[in-house]
Motif scaffolding. Structure first.
Motif, PDB file in Angstrom:
ATOM      1  N   GLU A 150       0.860  -1.211   0.000  1.00 16.34           N
ATOM      2  CA  GLU A 150       0.000   0.000   0.000  1.00 16.34           C
ATOM      3  C   GLU A 150       0.885   1.247   0.000  1.00 16.34           C
ATOM      4  OE1 GLU A 150      -3.578  -1.872  -0.238  1.00 16.34           O
ATOM      5  OE2 GLU A 150      -3.364   0.310  -0.021  1.00 16.34           O
ATOM      6  N   MET A 151       1.964   1.199   0.811  1.00 14.08           N
ATOM      7  CA  MET A 151       2.847   2.376   0.890  1.00 14.08           C
ATOM      8  C   MET A 151       3.470   2.656  -0.474  1.00 14.08           C
ATOM      9  SD  MET A 151       2.762   3.674   3.846  1.00 14.08           S
ATOM     10  CE  MET A 151       4.191   4.739   3.804  1.00 14.08           C
ATOM     11  N   GLU A 152       3.856   1.586  -1.142  1.00 17.89           N
ATOM     12  CA  GLU A 152       4.572   1.760  -2.420  1.00 17.89           C
ATOM     13  C   GLU A 152       3.655   2.471  -3.423  1.00 17.89           C
ATOM     14  OE1 GLU A 152       4.482  -1.133  -5.057  1.00 17.89           O
ATOM     15  OE2 GLU A 152       5.993  -0.193  -6.322  1.00 17.89           O
ATOM     16  N   ILE A 153       2.358   2.073  -3.417  1.00 18.43           N
ATOM     17  CA  ILE A 153       1.414   2.716  -4.348  1.00 18.43           C
ATOM     18  C   ILE A 153       1.165   4.154  -3.892  1.00 18.43           C
ATOM     19  CG2 ILE A 153      -0.943   2.591  -5.265  1.00 18.43           C
ATOM     20  CD1 ILE A 153      -0.738  -0.489  -4.813  1.00 18.43           C
ATOM     21  N   GLY A 154       1.075   4.335  -2.558  1.00 16.52           N
ATOM     22  CA  GLY A 154       0.884   5.698  -2.037  1.00 16.52           C
ATOM     23  C   GLY A 154       2.032   6.600  -2.466  1.00 16.52           C
ATOM     24  N   ARG A 155       3.261   6.098  -2.359  1.00 12.86           N
ATOM     25  CA  ARG A 155       4.429   6.919  -2.741  1.00 12.86           C
ATOM     26  C   ARG A 155       4.416   7.189  -4.245  1.00 12.86           C
ATOM     27  NH1 ARG A 155       7.222   3.736   1.268  1.00 12.86           N
ATOM     28  NH2 ARG A 155       7.741   2.162  -0.306  1.00 12.86           N
ATOM     29  N   TYR A 156       3.912   6.183  -5.016  1.00  7.72           N
ATOM     30  CA  TYR A 156       3.850   6.383  -6.478  1.00  7.72           C
ATOM     31  C   TYR A 156       3.008   7.616  -6.783  1.00  7.72           C
ATOM     32  CZ  TYR A 156       2.160   5.671 -11.274  1.00  7.72           C
ATOM     33  OH  TYR A 156       1.802   5.845 -12.589  1.00  7.72           O
ATOM     34  N   TYR A 157       1.822   7.678  -6.113  1.00  5.28           N
ATOM     35  CA  TYR A 157       0.921   8.814  -6.395  1.00  5.28           C
ATOM     36  C   TYR A 157       1.491  10.110  -5.814  1.00  5.28           C
ATOM     37  CZ  TYR A 157      -2.702   5.738  -8.247  1.00  5.28           C
ATOM     38  OH  TYR A 157      -3.412   4.839  -9.027  1.00  5.28           O
ATOM     39  N   LEU A 158       2.129   9.981  -4.601  1.00 10.03           N
ATOM     40  CA  LEU A 158       2.692  11.188  -3.984  1.00 10.03           C
ATOM     41  C   LEU A 158       3.785  11.765  -4.882  1.00 10.03           C
ATOM     42  CD1 LEU A 158       2.609  12.943  -1.417  1.00 10.03           C
ATOM     43  CD2 LEU A 158       4.354  11.479  -0.448  1.00 10.03           C
ATOM     44  N   GLY A 159       4.660  10.897  -5.397  1.00 12.83           N
ATOM     45  CA  GLY A 159       5.766  11.346  -6.254  1.00 12.83           C
ATOM     46  C   GLY A 159       5.273  12.055  -7.491  1.00 12.83           C
ATOM     47  N   LYS A 160       4.054  11.668  -7.946  1.00 14.74           N
ATOM     48  CA  LYS A 160       3.544  12.311  -9.176  1.00 14.74           C
ATOM     49  C   LYS A 160       2.543  13.415  -8.832  1.00 14.74           C
ATOM     50  CE  LYS A 160       4.131   8.368 -12.268  1.00 14.74           C
ATOM     51  NZ  LYS A 160       4.408   8.855 -13.625  1.00 14.74           N
ATOM     52  N   LEU A 161       2.582  13.847  -7.568  1.00 12.87           N
ATOM     53  CA  LEU A 161       1.779  14.991  -7.091  1.00 12.87           C
ATOM     54  C   LEU A 161       0.280  14.726  -7.146  1.00 12.87           C
ATOM     55  CD1 LEU A 161       3.750  17.865  -8.919  1.00 12.87           C
ATOM     56  CD2 LEU A 161       4.361  16.582  -6.858  1.00 12.87           C
ATOM     57  N   ALA A 164      -4.403  13.700  -3.401  1.00 12.39           N
ATOM     58  CA  ALA A 164      -5.654  13.104  -2.882  1.00 12.39           C
ATOM     59  C   ALA A 164      -5.565  11.576  -2.948  1.00 12.39           C
ATOM     60  CB  ALA A 164      -6.833  13.612  -3.708  1.00 12.39           C
ATOM     61  N   ALA A 165      -5.098  11.030  -4.086  1.00 17.34           N
ATOM     62  CA  ALA A 165      -5.023   9.567  -4.229  1.00 17.34           C
ATOM     63  C   ALA A 165      -4.036   9.002  -3.206  1.00 17.34           C
ATOM     64  CB  ALA A 165      -4.580   9.218  -5.658  1.00 17.34           C
ATOM     65  N   SER A 166      -2.902   9.702  -3.016  1.00 18.71           N
ATOM     66  CA  SER A 166      -1.882   9.159  -2.079  1.00 18.71           C
ATOM     67  C   SER A 166      -2.428   9.174  -0.653  1.00 18.71           C
ATOM     68  CB  SER A 166      -0.607   9.987  -2.178  1.00 18.71           C
ATOM     69  OG  SER A 166      -0.787  11.232  -1.550  1.00 18.71           O
ATOM     70  N   ILE A 167      -3.197  10.233  -0.299  1.00 22.79           N
ATOM     71  CA  ILE A 167      -3.738  10.304   1.070  1.00 22.79           C
ATOM     72  C   ILE A 167      -4.566   9.064   1.367  1.00 22.79           C
ATOM     73  CG2 ILE A 167      -5.509  11.509   2.433  1.00 22.79           C
ATOM     74  CD1 ILE A 167      -4.342  14.140   1.299  1.00 22.79           C
ATOM     75  N   ASN A 168      -5.421   8.656   0.399  1.00 22.62           N
ATOM     76  CA  ASN A 168      -6.280   7.486   0.668  1.00 22.62           C
ATOM     77  C   ASN A 168      -5.456   6.234   0.944  1.00 22.62           C
ATOM     78  OD1 ASN A 168      -8.740   8.694   0.670  1.00 22.62           O
ATOM     79  ND2 ASN A 168      -8.966   8.599  -1.558  1.00 22.62           N
TER      80      ASN A 168
ATOM     81  N   ILE B 347      -6.000   7.635 -15.699  1.00 20.45           N
ATOM     82  CA  ILE B 347      -6.729   8.136 -14.516  1.00 20.45           C
ATOM     83  C   ILE B 347      -5.986   7.665 -13.258  1.00 20.45           C
ATOM     84  CG2 ILE B 347      -8.999   8.112 -15.626  1.00 20.45           C
ATOM     85  CD1 ILE B 347      -9.337   5.365 -13.972  1.00 20.45           C
ATOM     86  N   VAL B 348      -6.311   8.313 -12.115  1.00 18.46           N
ATOM     87  CA  VAL B 348      -5.738   7.857 -10.842  1.00 18.46           C
ATOM     88  C   VAL B 348      -6.907   7.532  -9.903  1.00 18.46           C
ATOM     89  CG1 VAL B 348      -3.640   9.220 -11.067  1.00 18.46           C
ATOM     90  CG2 VAL B 348      -5.627  10.211  -9.933  1.00 18.46           C
ATOM     91  N   GLU B 349      -6.581   6.936  -8.782  1.00 22.14           N
ATOM     92  CA  GLU B 349      -7.640   6.562  -7.830  1.00 22.14           C
ATOM     93  C   GLU B 349      -8.346   7.843  -7.372  1.00 22.14           C
ATOM     94  OE1 GLU B 349      -5.254   4.446  -5.040  1.00 22.14           O
ATOM     95  OE2 GLU B 349      -5.302   2.583  -6.192  1.00 22.14           O
ATOM     96  N   GLY B 350      -9.675   7.790  -7.353  1.00 22.85           N
ATOM     97  CA  GLY B 350     -10.450   8.969  -6.949  1.00 22.85           C
ATOM     98  C   GLY B 350     -11.002   9.725  -8.149  1.00 22.85           C
ATOM     99  N   ASP B 351     -10.554   9.321  -9.370  1.00 23.98           N
ATOM    100  CA  ASP B 351     -11.061  10.024 -10.569  1.00 23.98           C
ATOM    101  C   ASP B 351     -12.419   9.457 -10.959  1.00 23.98           C
ATOM    102  OD1 ASP B 351      -8.874  11.549 -10.619  1.00 23.98           O
ATOM    103  OD2 ASP B 351      -8.021  10.772 -12.492  1.00 23.98           O
TER     104      ASP B 351
ATOM    105  N   GLY C   9      -9.716  13.993 -10.246  1.00 23.58           N
ATOM    106  CA  GLY C   9     -10.535  14.231  -9.045  1.00 23.58           C
ATOM    107  C   GLY C   9     -11.915  14.761  -9.408  1.00 23.58           C
ATOM    108  N   TYR C  10     -12.656  15.225  -8.409  1.00 20.92           N
ATOM    109  CA  TYR C  10     -14.040  15.681  -8.673  1.00 20.92           C
ATOM    110  C   TYR C  10     -14.459  16.637  -7.561  1.00 20.92           C
ATOM    111  CZ  TYR C  10     -19.121  15.532  -8.976  1.00 20.92           C
ATOM    112  OH  TYR C  10     -20.448  15.882  -9.078  1.00 20.92           O
TER     113      TYR C  10
END
Lengths: 255, 734, 129
Positions: A150-161, A164-168, B347-351, C9-10
């Motif tokens: 889960e962390m690895e995917i979170g960091r993936y989204y965080l790294g690409k700014l 919101a997705a990384s927070i979840n 898309i990313v999660e939440g989209d 997002g939305y």
């Protein structure tokens, strides 16, 4: 025509084949020993030796890293002799066959789920067997590995700014995986992501939880710097694009 | 109700009493009804270990009398020739050492017969047999009688007016039993292949405007003596429809339709096809997302106008259901890193959830080429307006070893050896090493490709190459060693920009004394350090019409950033390809223009263009400026080159399973321009002279590889050019 | 060359947002009017967040978030809406991310084994099948 490549044991007694198999095991010839144990079970399925040979077969296949065969042998043991005292070991071997295949955290998590389920069966069905404790230990490690995913995917989204997705993803770690080694980092990442979105109160809440539970960790220091604006980040990251290419393309790092 | 002090088990040999009792699930002293006892009996039977279970209820003891199924000692399959044991064994669920059960053995027999059906042997029969062995064990034998293969001899069509039988056969996957019957297994008669062909035929016609096309019937006739089928497709084409008016409408409040003009590429008068409709829908929905309006669905309303055979289309923009992607979970990637797959999603999660985007992402994942299976599907998430996207992949080996050979009269035999890994360390990176050698040249190259440089949609490539040529066709040797890092990225749907740098050392050596003085003065090694860029446009990236493709590239290299050469090189190339006459005939056109302008000093033969690929029909270095005053009569190449080639390929009327097609082509071009024109004993003519060549080609697709025979005749050339009238090439990979 | 634009997002449209009023709406009525949020605060019931952003990518340069809208619906203890806060991309702080990673618990496979663990069978032209 029944092809009979293996030496035909038709006229050997089960004990003789069993001893031969055990000899192969001791000399490290795992594949042959597994096969000979299998012969004991095939030729004398109703003998007392068949039961012991079956568990030994699962053991030999496992250390030969032939996880498929090891699982089917262990499963046969559990089907035929569920009440036997070695059934716990068979179930444990079954769980190990998944656990040893868990790979680098960046990769397949399907196997981790199967390992967790098999380990849980060992812990629940044979709680007082000698394998329960190491099953619990391995369960935690596999669970920690899942949190790592889960962390690895979170960091993936965080790294690409994609804050919101990384927070979840980081909140999943904080809520469902509190006992794992990843929780402090998850809290720090929440501080980073919430600050980047401008939600300062949330960042402070995350920082407070981090401070309360993981006072001495490096993650808390980093969060402290972000939240109070004083002090320096422990290891400033090389900012040039060249070092970025080296870290990401050559070393495979995430940032 | 009654209770029993003791519960006992009899008749079991291998299975232990405790096992039977755990299945029965009745405790001593427990009050049980006869129904519960019966349930216990069913549970014991349900374990699949016992042939029969009987109950003896005594005054105080309950006894289960069981008869165990025998254990399977060995399983073998006899009488199978066409499908070998490994394939069939894998289908069986009965296994040695497990319990024999007649139901499972029966299911296994059926599984084997199905496998034979798929291979086209309809007459196959399979019967399981038991051979009792000692210790209550049995051997299980599946006796197979395969029956004859049934093949499709000839396919014919009734009712097809617009497309020839040949064209339709080409579209179908069942080829007639032809020249290579024994080699190729595709033409065996398989029931579901016929259904597949009906669908292929329908799609073929529907995508060419025949909206009402139907396959009325498929009548197979069985030829008694040669156990083959004659297959006749009875079709009704209906009329060919074109597109009538195209309008846009919406019921979404406040949606400004002007935002969407330009997104519709479908126009009045075009041939109607489902693919065109689908593409317009995709463009409209994508434009809505780009404008930040979520959940817009484009629903097409088609109204037929049968008199002038047109379909009037109205695209109705409606607000679709408000659903979000909660999570994207990826499984099965045992070597590929999660981020390599995840980055294929736009898309990313939440989209917001858009089914089309998910389908396109699935295509991109499959296009990676790392997986045999890549299923992407959405299931409901933790709330009704949430969806979880599951990606299940099965990996395939991505490392490969290529050995190849090609032969042409011009270059002689060429060998190719290549080692490549397309998914290096599971990071999606590519690492290739290849050596290709001919009679007089060797070209080795090491290439590393990073598809997501710095995590961005930027492709980084690093090339290291070494090329050497010997004396054979020229009177000097050359060796070039260089490395070339480059990055490229999309700048529009179809356009990509590349930026590159090249550092190379190019050496001309062993120039024979009889060669031109110009070349003798060019001997020695020079380093070149050049920056370059290239804009590349390729319609294939989003083109709709599968038959037409066109591309264009504009490339410039600036040498002089250090190094010892200082020039500007410009290369312009374009190509166009389409199919005409009901797609029987292929037309292609290619253009290439190259210019080398030395700012300081002069070009060398190693830099100049020496005719490779501009105009066919000449020997290697056979055209362009030549120092006729030197003994060796060397070709000098030129600073400028251009070539245009127009080509058509068409069927030769032979049955197409021979795989032979014909072609004609017209090439025109020239090579000219030298910095130094003073030859050994006089001036060298480096003016612009047009060369024109006409040619005919025979293509032959053989299982060994594509063969090509080129016959050429130069209708305009310089007398000092060296012509080749025939060339034969074959290339194969094994 | 123009940039490649992407929206993520939305955030509910203005007409629906305006129906949510402080003090009267509860969590259920808010979900009814503008849908469940995709992001929540650490204490899930205290704050609901709706985030939408637009980013542009110019050629090889890193993508840049050009516009972001965050709508925060804050609830007080009795579950009614305490406050509605709206933030945009200016309110976000520039955060340098820590590169350190909690090392994975299962040992990472050796580099060499990764390299040669994947060279598959040669892709020989299998023209028989």
């Amino acid at each position: 025509c029944v092809d009979n490549r293996e030496p035909s044991f038709e006229n050997f007694s089960p004990k003789e084949i069993y001893d031969r198999a055990e000899y192969e095991l001791e000399t490290g010839n795992l594949e042959d020993s597994a096969r000979y144990f299998g012969e004991v079970e095939r030729l004398y399925p109703y003998s007392e030796w068949a039961k012991r040979a079956l568990i030994m077969q699962a053991y030999a296949f496992h250390w030969d890293r032939n996880y498929e065969e090891s699982r089917s042998a262990a499963q046969r043991y559990i089907d035929f002799y569920p009440a036997d005292e070695d059934a716990a070991y068979a179930q444990y071997l079954l769980a190990l066959s998944y656990y040893d295949q868990i790979d680098d955290v960046g990769r397949d998590q399907g196997i981790t789920f199967q390992a967790l389920q098999a380990l849980r069966t060992v812990i629940e069905r044979y709680p007082d067997s000698e394998y329960a404790d190491s099953a619990i230990l391995k369960f935690d490690l596999a669970f920690d590995h899942l949190a790592g995913k889960e962390m690895e995917i979170g960091r993936y989204y965080l790294g690409k700014l994609y804050y919101a997705a990384s927070i979840n993803r980081f909140r999943v770690v904080v809520e469902d995986f509190q006992t794992t080694s990843h929780t402090p980092e998850a809290l720090h990442r929440l501080v980073e992501a919430y600050l980047a979105l401008g939600l300062v109160e949330e960042a402070q809440t995350a920082g407070a939880i981090l401070g309360y539970n993981y006072q001495g960790s490096e993650w808390y220091n980093d969060s402290y710097v972000l939240l109070t604006g004083q002090g320096l980040l422990l290891e400033p990251v090389g900012s040039s694009w060249l070092s970025g290419i080296y870290r990401q393309s050559i070393q495979g790092k995430w940032l | 109700q009654s209770s029993f002090g003791a519960i006992r088990v009899e008749g079991n040999q291998r299975i232990e009493d405790s096992t039977v009792l755990t299945y029965a699930g009745i405790e001593p002293g427990q009050r049980v009804t006869t129904g519960q006892i019966n349930d216990a009996k069913q549970r014991i039977l349900g374990s699949g270990l016992f042939e029969s279970v009987d109950i003896q209820a005594g005054r105080n003891t309950l006894t289960f009398v069981v008869a165990e199924f025998p254990t399977i000692n060995q399983i073998s399959i006899e009488g199978n020739r066409r499908l070998n044991d490994d394939i069939l064994q894998a289908l069986l669920s009965s296994q040695p050492r497990r319990v024999y059960s007649p139901t499972i053995a029966g299911a296994d027999a059926r599984a084997i017969t199905d496998a034979y059906f798929q291979a086209g042997r309809f007459a196959a029969t399979v019967t399981p047999k038991i051979i009792p062995r000692s210790q209550n064990r049995v051997d299980l034998v599946f006796e197979v009688t395969e029956g004859a293969v049934v093949e499709v001899e000839r396919i014919s069509f009734v009712g097809n007016r617009s497309y020839s039988d040949r064209r339709l056969r080409q579209a179908l996957s069942t080829k007639q039993a032809g020249l290579f019957r024994q080699l190729v297994r595709r033409d065996t008669y398989i029931d579901d292949r016929i259904q597949f062909d009906r669908q292929v035929l329908t799609d073929f016609y529907r995508s060419r405007g025949f909206v009402d096309f139907r396959v009325l019937s498929v009548t197979p006739e069985f030829s008694r003596e040669r156990d083959a089928f004659f297959l006749t497709f009875n079709v009704e084409e209906g009329q060919k429809f074109k597109i009538g008016t195209v309008d846009l409408a919406t019921d979404v409040p406040g949606l400004d339709l002007a935002l969407f003009d330009g997104a519709i590429k479908i126009r009045q008068g075009q041939t109607y096809s489902p693919a065109r409709l689908d593409d317009t829908i995709a463009r409209l929905e994508r434009r809505a997302i780009e404008e930040g309006i979520d959940f817009i669905r484009a629903d097409p309303v088609v109204d037929r106008d049968d008199t002038n055979l047109t379909l009037n289309l109205t695209f109705n923009l409606t607000r679709g259901p408000r659903i979000f992607v909660e999570r994207i979970d990826i499984e099965g990637n045992s070597t590929t890193l999660d981020r390599v797959i995840r980055s294929q999603f736009r898309i990313v999660e939440g989209d917001p959830f858009n089914p089309r985007e998910i389908r396109e992402s699935a295509e991109r994942i499959r296009a990676l080429g790392f997986f045999t299976v890549a299923d992407v599907n959405a299931r409901e998430g933790t709330a009704p307006d949430r969806v979880i996207v599951d990606v299940n992949v099965e990996e395939q080996p991505t490392g490969s070893l290529q050995l190849g050979a090609n032969f042409s009269l011009e270059d002689g035999v060429g060998l190719v050896f290549g080692l490549s890994e397309r998914n290096f360390l599971g990071r999606g990176q590519q690492l290739d090493f290849s050596i290709s050698g001919g009679v007089d040249n060797v070209d080795s190259r090491l290439r590393f490709v990073e598809p997501a440089l710095l995590g961005r949609n930027v492709t980084g490539v690093f090339d290291l190459y070494y090329e050497a040529t010997q004396q054979f066709s020229a009177f000097f040797n050359t060796t070039s060693l260089g490395f070339e890092p480059s990055i490229s990225f999309p700048i529009s749907d179809n356009g990509r920009l590349e930026l590159n740098y090249r550092l190379s050392d190019d050496d001309i050596s062993d120039v024979s004394d009889d060669s031109s003085i110009i070349i003798q003065n060019e001997a020695g090694a020079l380093t070149t350090s050049a920056l370059g860029y290239a804009y590349n446009f390729n319609s294939r990236r989003t083109s709709l019409d599968p038959n037409t493709r066109y591309g264009f590239e504009f490339r410039q290299n600036f040498a002089g950033l250090g190094g010892q050469t200082n020039y500007v090189e410009t290369i312009v190339s374009a190509d166009y390809g389409t199919k005409v006459f009901n797609e029987d005939i292929g037309l292609t056109a290619n253009f290439i223009g190259q210019a080398l302008n030395f700012v300081e000093g002069s070009s060398r033969v190693i830099d100049r263009y020496r005719g490779g690929g501009t105009v066919r029909g000449f020997k290697r270095n056979g055209l362009g400026p030549r120092d006729t005053t030197a003994i060796n009569d060397d070709a000098l190449g030129g600073n400028f080159a251009f070539g245009v080639s127009l080509e058509a390929d068409f069927p030769l009327g032979l049955p197409e399973e021979y795989g032979i097609r014909g072609g004609v082509f017209y090439d025109v071009g020239s090579i000219w321009g030298l910095d130094i024109t003073q030859g050994t004993n006089g001036p060298v003519d480096d003016d612009f002279h047009l060369r024109q060549v006409i040619g005919a080609t025979v293509f032959w697709e053989t299982p060994i590889g594509p063969l090509r025979f080129d016959f050429t005749r130069a209708i305009e050339k310089e007398d000092y050019d060296e012509v080749r009238n025939f060339n034969f090439t074959v290339s194969t990979r094994f | 060359c123009q940039p490649i634009v992407r929206n993520h997002g939305y955030v509910p449209p203005e007409d629906q947002l305006s129906e949510v009023s402080v003090g009267r709406d509860t969590r259920d009525s808010v979900a009814e009017k503008i849908g469940l949020p995709l992001n929540k605060g650490i204490d899930g019931d205290r704050a609901w967040y709706y985030v939408a952003s637009t980013r542009e990518t110019f050629g090889a340069r890193a993508p840049k978030v050009v516009e972001r809208e965050v709508v925060a619906i804050l609830f007080n203890d009795n579950g009614t809406v305490r406050n509605i806060v709206r933030l945009d991309e200016q309110d976000g702080q520039v955060v340098t991310l820590t590169a350190r990673v909690t090392n994975p618990s299962v040992a990472d496979r050796g580099l060499l084994r990764q390299i040669f663990g994947n060279v598959g069978s040669p892709t020989a032209g299998d023209f028989l099948e």
